[in-house]
Enzyme design. Structure first.
Site, mmCIF file in Angstrom:
data_model
loop_
_atom_site.group_PDB
_atom_site.id
_atom_site.type_symbol
_atom_site.label_atom_id
_atom_site.label_comp_id
_atom_site.label_asym_id
_atom_site.label_seq_id
_atom_site.Cartn_x
_atom_site.Cartn_y
_atom_site.Cartn_z
ATOM 1 N N CYS A 44 0.893 8.072 4.638
ATOM 2 C CA CYS A 44 2.112 7.325 4.324
ATOM 3 C C CYS A 44 2.543 6.609 5.585
ATOM 4 C CB CYS A 44 3.219 8.267 3.839
ATOM 5 S SG CYS A 44 4.779 7.434 3.503
ATOM 6 N N GLU A 65 0.663 1.666 -0.066
ATOM 7 C CA GLU A 65 -0.720 2.007 0.281
ATOM 8 C C GLU A 65 -1.546 0.733 0.195
ATOM 9 O OE1 GLU A 65 -1.625 4.615 1.598
ATOM 10 O OE2 GLU A 65 -0.331 6.245 0.948
#
Length: 247
Positions: A2, A112
């Site tokens: 992340c 992402e």
């Protein structure tokens, strides 16, 4: 992994959702902002001071710098933005924080990237209703042994926590815990942030050993959609970043 996330919720709704209040000087009445220094964020990045709840002050929303610096580190460089759930209890960088310094990291989506013939394409991952959630985090406090401090992981505009007298105080940092991806995120990356169920948030902060909470969140209520590559630049923080690309 992340490495960027979003928090689109307004201040009052955020405080109500997590039953906690902002407290630092930017949030005092009369600072010239109706939001008290907090506004929705579309591209939260490492090195920035971002809102969290720590286990030692569960009724307070504080700003810590994203990029954990262990208390024993020689200097404040090289902050760690993610910590693998599988090894929190044994890695020197995280072991003490896992035992005594856990936090909730607020988000309502994260980015992402996936490889395409035209280069890496960013996707935003969020709940279908864009509701806010807490990611599992760890936090640390680092203090210099000398009077002269070095610049921290501040490439994206972060900084250290300020003491009450206005001088630089200890550097307080956090990291986001990651785990195996669910079926949705696995198409984009081999790791994802640990998203906590609302009724597990207090347990993460207080339990002796909450490893059972560090599982991938089920994909059923989540969505992933492509967004502008402008998100690649951490200085860009605007609503257009979360809009789906037209197919």
């Amino acid at each position: 992994m992340c490495g960027r996330y979003t928090l689109l919720i307004e201040r009052a709704a955020l405080e109500e959702r997590f039953d906690a209040k902002f407290v630092d000087s930017r949030d005092e009445p009369g600072t010239g902002s109706e939001t008290g220094g907090f506004t929705p964020r579309y591209n939260m990045a490492p090195g920035q001071q971002l809102p969290v709840i720590t286990n030692d002050e569960p009724e307070t929303i504080r700003r810590l710098e994203w990029g954990l610096v262990p208390s024993w580190a020689d200097d404040e460089t090289g902050g760690i933005i993610n910590a693998r759930a599988e090894t929190l209890h044994e890695k020197p960088s995280f072991r003490a924080a896992y035992e005594r310094r856990r936090c909730l990291v607020f988000a309502d989506g994260f980015y992402e990237w996936t490889e395409t013939p035209d280069g890496k394409q960013p996707y935003r991952v969020a709940f279908e209703d864009d509701r806010p959630f807490a990611m599992a985090g760890l936090w640390e406090r680092w203090e210099s042994d000398s009077e002269t401090t070095q610049a921290g992981l501040d490439a994206f505009g972060g900084g250290r926590t300020e003491a009450d007298d206005g001088t630089d105080g200890p550097l307080e940092t956090f990291t986001v815990v990651t785990t195996e991806p669910n079926d949705l995120v696995s198409d984009l990356h081999d790791r994802m942030a640990v998203i906590l169920e609302p009724d597990s948030e207090t347990q993460w902060l207080t339990a002796d050993d909450p490893r059972s909470l560090l599982e991938p969140y089920p994909a059923d209520e989540m969505r992933a959609y492509p967004v502008s590559r402008a998100v690649n630049d951490p200085s860009v923080d605007e609503p257009s970043l979360v809009e789906p690309l037209e197919s």
